[in-house]
Write a protein that holds these residues in place. Structure first.
Motif, PDB file in Angstrom:
ATOM      1  N   UNK A  30       0.908  -1.077  -0.096  1.00  0.00           N
ATOM      2  CA  UNK A  30      -0.185  -0.025   0.008  1.00  0.00           C
ATOM      3  C   UNK A  30       0.834   1.344  -0.117  1.00  0.00           C
ATOM      4  N   UNK A  31       0.825   1.899  -1.186  1.00  0.00           N
ATOM      5  CA  UNK A  31       1.669   3.201  -1.281  1.00  0.00           C
ATOM      6  C   UNK A  31       1.004   4.289  -1.099  1.00  0.00           C
ATOM      7  N   UNK A  86       5.429   6.730 -11.705  1.00  0.00           N
ATOM      8  CA  UNK A  86       5.080   6.206 -12.805  1.00  0.00           C
ATOM      9  C   UNK A  86       4.776   4.781 -12.565  1.00  0.00           C
ATOM     10  N   UNK A  87       3.697   4.163 -13.254  1.00  0.00           N
ATOM     11  CA  UNK A  87       3.656   2.669 -13.215  1.00  0.00           C
ATOM     12  C   UNK A  87       3.629   2.294 -14.620  1.00  0.00           C
ATOM     13  N   UNK A  88       4.709   1.279 -14.520  1.00  0.00           N
ATOM     14  CA  UNK A  88       5.235   0.921 -16.062  1.00  0.00           C
ATOM     15  C   UNK A  88       4.463  -0.467 -16.252  1.00  0.00           C
ATOM     16  N   UNK A  93       3.965  -7.944 -15.932  1.00  0.00           N
ATOM     17  CA  UNK A  93       3.067  -7.330 -14.764  1.00  0.00           C
ATOM     18  C   UNK A  93       3.710  -5.743 -14.661  1.00  0.00           C
ATOM     19  N   UNK A  94       2.799  -5.090 -14.101  1.00  0.00           N
ATOM     20  CA  UNK A  94       3.034  -3.537 -13.708  1.00  0.00           C
ATOM     21  C   UNK A  94       4.229  -3.443 -12.779  1.00  0.00           C
ATOM     22  N   UNK A  95       5.269  -2.504 -12.999  1.00  0.00           N
ATOM     23  CA  UNK A  95       6.183  -2.128 -12.000  1.00  0.00           C
ATOM     24  C   UNK A  95       5.820  -0.753 -11.698  1.00  0.00           C
ATOM     25  N   UNK A  96       5.839  -0.646 -10.353  1.00  0.00           N
ATOM     26  CA  UNK A  96       5.510   0.630  -9.674  1.00  0.00           C
ATOM     27  C   UNK A  96       6.832   1.440  -9.405  1.00  0.00           C
ATOM     28  N   UNK A 105      13.868  11.780  -3.769  1.00  0.00           N
ATOM     29  CA  UNK A 105      15.043  11.633  -4.619  1.00  0.00           C
ATOM     30  C   UNK A 105      15.543  10.214  -4.810  1.00  0.00           C
ATOM     31  N   UNK A 106      15.435   9.409  -3.616  1.00  0.00           N
ATOM     32  CA  UNK A 106      15.868   8.239  -3.689  1.00  0.00           C
ATOM     33  C   UNK A 106      14.761   7.152  -4.462  1.00  0.00           C
ATOM     34  N   UNK A 107      15.171   6.254  -5.332  1.00  0.00           N
ATOM     35  CA  UNK A 107      14.046   5.652  -6.074  1.00  0.00           C
ATOM     36  C   UNK A 107      13.744   4.315  -5.483  1.00  0.00           C
ATOM     37  N   UNK A 108      12.741   3.667  -5.856  1.00  0.00           N
ATOM     38  CA  UNK A 108      12.309   2.259  -5.234  1.00  0.00           C
ATOM     39  C   UNK A 108      11.225   1.990  -6.420  1.00  0.00           C
ATOM     40  N   UNK A 109      11.509   0.626  -6.627  1.00  0.00           N
ATOM     41  CA  UNK A 109      10.278  -0.037  -7.569  1.00  0.00           C
ATOM     42  C   UNK A 109      10.080  -1.206  -6.903  1.00  0.00           C
ATOM     43  N   UNK A 110       8.749  -1.551  -7.108  1.00  0.00           N
ATOM     44  CA  UNK A 110       7.992  -3.039  -6.782  1.00  0.00           C
ATOM     45  C   UNK A 110       7.204  -3.282  -8.013  1.00  0.00           C
ATOM     46  N   UNK A 111       7.270  -4.919  -8.258  1.00  0.00           N
ATOM     47  CA  UNK A 111       6.781  -5.474  -9.173  1.00  0.00           C
ATOM     48  C   UNK A 111       5.511  -6.158  -8.764  1.00  0.00           C
ATOM     49  N   UNK A 112       4.509  -5.916  -9.219  1.00  0.00           N
ATOM     50  CA  UNK A 112       3.217  -6.516  -9.087  1.00  0.00           C
ATOM     51  C   UNK A 112       2.493  -7.282  -9.901  1.00  0.00           C
ATOM     52  N   UNK A 113       1.330  -8.133  -9.677  1.00  0.00           N
ATOM     53  CA  UNK A 113       0.535  -8.828 -10.706  1.00  0.00           C
ATOM     54  C   UNK A 113      -0.624  -8.022 -10.962  1.00  0.00           C
TER      55      UNK A 113
END
Ligand SMILES: Cc1cc2nc3c(=O)[nH]c(=O)nc-3n(C[C@H](O)[C@H](O)[C@H](O)COP(=O)(O)OP(=O)(O)OC[C@H]3O[C@@H](n4cnc5c(N)ncnc54)[C@H](O)[C@@H]3O)c2cc1C
Length: 468
Positions: A30-31, A86-88, A93-96, A105-113
């Motif tokens: 939950x973002x 961005x949600x790619x 599946x989508x990458x948040x 400034x610091x990036x993070x990414x989460x892969x989801x179904x």
């Protein structure tokens, strides 16, 4: 990190969906850009303030405590201060993509179904002379200061514009000790009466606000507008005037109200940036969804104000339906709508209220007549109404051409604030812009993304060729 469901937005819609999906066994992330869940309606005071009675600033506190306790007992991974830019869409599946912390400034990414967009809405404020003076704030901004920071924006306030949001803001400020010199509503109460049948269920809430306005002796000026905010270095007062049936100022009705705060709002617009960049179909200014809250992009659901402005209870019902639908669909099952029949009934009823309120409250026709040429329209790029009008006379017919000719909408907010004003000056309905990113992104983060993609591709090619 990998998850089954990424929910963007921890307001009522996102919370209800996250809890419904968690209960049915999904891994949920939950973002939210805010440090704590709650969204606009359940915005909580910062933990460091140690508020003793936060419920004093809230309605429907019991619903909030239920949501809060269920969230604490759940396995939902709460990712506060994650600003999703961005949600790619990828074959896996989508990458948040998010930026962390207040610095973003610091990036993070989460892969989801699957992804649920529960990004809520934002306020519209139309320009008028003096609206950029310190002391003029948005109505929601005044409320956020109160609920989130436990501070009031000033000692004497005028709350003005149009829409139901003005009522909780005026009564909230008055209860916190601010003298509210007037609630200035441009809509005609007759329009509300015309929708009385559809709004019958809202009467007790309306009566509650009326009683609170009376108790705090807040004068209610219906069919009035603020024509000018006064002050040299900060706000010292406003001129208000009565409107005729066509939304024009009635000559001779202007009067000045001294105040140090003007809390102003002209309605709300849904946040559709992430949906737009994912390619979801929009229906006017809202994200289009089906009865299960699915967008037309596979794996992407939307709920709450992103799909239409209608209040916290509607957002809860839509979130609940979306969470249940996602849980079933990710198991490969076709959900049975009978399972969420009470939420669907609530959704239909509340959407009916929202449509009636939408028809009753609208910014006054002819509001642009009162915008003088020297009034700033785009605050980021300091473009005046005169410059926009000049562009229009040169043939610019839409916000995009006005932007190219004047820079209105090219600044930090990317037109989110000035778009409705530019559209109004052009005599058109605002159309949401498609923006590639929902937030400003540091170039270093974008460059990092590019490098990562290159490495992935090289790795892919090497794997295809095998070890040399
Ligand atoms: C300023 C404001 C004040 C309001 N005050 C009232 C009120 O007093 N009474 C009332 O009845 N209704 C009020 N409303 C309307 C009410 O808040 C909504 O009806 C309800 O909260 C909608 O719930 P939601 O879950 O759709 O969105 P929200 O509650 O708005 O929650 C959306 C969440 O998404 C997050 N978000 C958005 N974009 C991103 C992103 N890119 N990355 C990460 N997080 C993101 C936001 O931080 C927010 O927490 C207000 C709305 C606004 C905008």
């Amino acid at each position: 990190m990998r998850t089954d469901l990424a929910v963007i937005g921890a307001g009522p819609a996102g919370l209800a969906a996250a809890l419904a999906a968690d209960r049915r066994g999904l891994r949920v992330a939950l973002f939210d850009a805010a440090p704590e869940p709650g969204g606009q309606f359940y915005r909580q005071p910062a933990a460091g303030l140690r508020a003793e009675r936060p419920q004093a600033l809230h309605h429907q506190w019991r619903t909030w405590t239920r949501l809060r306790d269920r969230l604490a007992a759940s396995s939902v991974r709460v990712l506060g201060e994650h600003h999703v830019w961005c949600v790619e869409r990828t074959p896996d599946g989508p990458v948040v993509h998010a930026l962390l912390g207040p610095e973003q400034e610091k990036p993070a990414e989460v892969r989801a179904t699957a992804v649920l967009l529960a990004t809520g809405g934002y306020e519209t404020v139309l320009p008028f002379p003096g609206w950029t003076l310190p002391g003029v704030v948005t109505a929601g901004g005044a409320q956020a200061m109160l609920k989130g920071g436990l501070v009031v924006p000033g000692r004497t306030a005028v709350v003005a514009g149009t829409g139901p949001l003005l009522l909780p803001v005026a009564t909230g400020l008055a209860a916190a000790g601010v003298r509210v010199a007037a609630l200035v509503e441009s809509a005609d109460p007759g329009r509300l009466l015309r929708h009385a049948g559809a709004l019958a269920g809202k009467l007790p809430e309306g009566a509650g606000y009326a009683a609170r306005l009376l108790r705090h002796r807040v004068p209610f000026l219906a069919r009035h507008t603020v024509v000018r905010a006064h002050g040299d270095t900060r706000l010292t007062g406003v001129t208000v005037a009565a409107l005729d049936a066509h939304g024009r100022v009635r000559p001779g009705t202007e009067r000045r109200l001294p105040c140090d705060t003007l809390a102003v709002s002209h309605g709300m617009l849904p946040h559709t940036d992430l949906a737009g960049s994912l390619g979801c179909r929009l229906d006017g200014p809202t994200v289009a969804v089906d009865a299960e809250q699915r967008t037309d992009v596979p794996g992407v659901w939307a709920a709450g104000e992103a799909t239409g402005v209608g209040g916290a209870a509607l957002a809860l019902a839509e979130g609940h339906i979306a969470g249940r639908s996602i849980a079933a669909r990710l198991r490969g099952a076709v959900p049975d709508p009978g399972e969420w029949a009470p939420a669907a009934r609530a959704r239909a009823r509340l959407r009916g209220y929202a449509a009636a309120l939408d028809a009753a409250y609208a910014p006054p026709a002819h509001w642009t007549d009162r915008v003088t040429d020297d009034t700033v329209v785009c605050r980021c790029e300091e473009v005046t109404a005169g410059t926009v009008r000049e562009a229009l006379t040169l043939g610019a017919g839409d916000a995009r051409t006005v932007k190219l000719l004047t820079r209105a909408g090219m600044g930090w907010c990317q037109g989110r604030m000035c778009e409705p004003a530019v559209a109004g000056l052009a005599g058109r309905e605002p159309v949401p812009s498609r923006r590639p990113f929902a937030r400003p992104v540091p170039l270093g983060v974008l460059a990092g993304q590019h490098e990562q993609h290159e490495q992935h591709e090289q790795h892919g090619q090497q794997t295809e060729r095998g070890p040399s």
